[in-house]
Design a protein around this motif. Structure first.
Motif, short mmCIF file in Angstrom:
data_model
loop_
_atom_site.label_atom_id
_atom_site.label_comp_id
_atom_site.label_asym_id
_atom_site.label_seq_id
_atom_site.Cartn_x
_atom_site.Cartn_y
_atom_site.Cartn_z
N THR A 129 -26.66 -32.91 5.71
CA THR A 129 -25.32 -31.25 6.57
C THR A 129 -24.91 -32.04 7.88
N GLU A 131 -25.12 -34.49 10.00
CA GLU A 131 -24.01 -35.16 9.63
C GLU A 131 -22.48 -34.81 9.00
N ARG A 132 -22.50 -34.23 8.11
CA ARG A 132 -21.20 -33.43 8.38
C ARG A 132 -20.71 -32.48 9.43
N ASP A 179 -10.30 -27.45 7.79
CA ASP A 179 -11.52 -28.26 6.96
C ASP A 179 -13.01 -27.26 7.04
N TYR A 183 -16.09 -26.09 4.36
CA TYR A 183 -17.28 -26.54 3.89
C TYR A 183 -18.45 -25.22 4.05
#
Length: 277
Positions: A129, A131-132, A179, A183
């Motif tokens: 998470t 990293e995202r 984006d 998410y």
């Protein structure tokens, strides 16, 4: 006809802080109508007083796209609106996350309101998470604070919290709102992604990502400030009881300031002013 008030919270200027819609009498409004009003107002949130339970006000919050469990800046705005109409002193809101106690006080710059959140929780953020989130913001992992690691923090809403030590990285990150919204929906985060920068002893600057409608960043986020208080306490980053100040809104041209009081245990108190727009 429904009267819709507009207040700027966590500021003493109509063009500062975070705008909130306030409907003091929504007793005749159904969910669909409240959602429609919130979309028409097009602020981050609009608060609706839907009735009374004794001396407590029943309050719900809607963003332009959905109901949210709790909203700090709309709570402050609503409490100030009530105080200006005679309901000063201690006020109780019954919200979807529980009872919220608010103290209103007068002052040369107008009324101020201090709400105390529900008790806080802090949880690990999975590495994937983090990293995202870094990828969505275009940040390198090296920009993150080692002393204040990423966490999920709750004080009515769950907020992922990232702390960025480097001022240039904090000011310079950018993101695609679509984006980020996708998410956030995937993760079922109802409020903001909180990015902090330590700006001095007992002070932080915040950027709170909240893509809804025309909004991409929230100018001043009370629920996030309360979550930050719980986050700092859980990490032992403050010696509670403690006070920190969160500055927010510079990046979207609506600067504001939130005062965060962190007790040894229990809910976090967030205070600030609000003015009619």
């Amino acid at each position: 006809m429904t009267e819709i008030l507009r207040y700027a919270a966590f500021t003493d200027r109509p063009d500062g802080g975070n705008p909130a819609g306030v409907v003091l009498d929504a007793s005749d409004l159904d969910d669909e109508r409240m959602q429609r009003i919130a979309a028409e107002v097009d602020f981050a949130e609009t608060a609706f007083i839907t009735g009374r339970d004794g001396d407590a006000y029943l309050v719900r919050y809607f963003s332009p796209i959905a109901e949210v469990p709790f909203c700090g800046h709309a709570t402050v705005a609503t409490a100030v609106a009530l105080a200006e109409r005679g309901a000063s002193g201690r006020i109780r809101f019954l919200t979807p996350v529980g009872e919220i106690a608010i103290e209103t006080t007068g002052g040369a710059a107008g009324p101020r309101a201090a709400f105390t959140s529900v008790d806080t929780e802090v949880a690990e953020l999975p590495h994937a998470t983090v990293e995202r989130l870094l990828a969505l913001l275009g940040l390198d992992a090296a920009a993150l604070s080692t002393a204040l690691p990423p966490r999920l923090a709750f004080a009515g809403n769950w907020h992922p919290v990232l702390v960025v030590d480097d001022a240039a990285a904090f000011d310079g990150f950018a993101f695609d709102p679509d984006d980020v919204r996708a998410y956030m929906n995937e993760q079922a985060w109802p409020a903001t992604i909180t990015v902090l920068h330590p700006s001095g002893p007992g002070r932080f600057e915040a950027r709170n990502l909240f893509p809804v409608g025309r909004i991409t960043e929230d100018p001043a986020t009370g629920s996030a400030a309360a979550s930050v208080g719980g986050y700092l306490r859980a990490l032992g980053a403050v010696d509670a009881p403690a006070r920190v100040v969160v500055e927010q809104g510079r990046h979207v041209g609506r600067p504001g300031e939130l005062t965060v009081d962190i007790p040894v245990a229990g809910g976090i108190t967030v205070s600030g002013g609000a003015v009619a727009m």
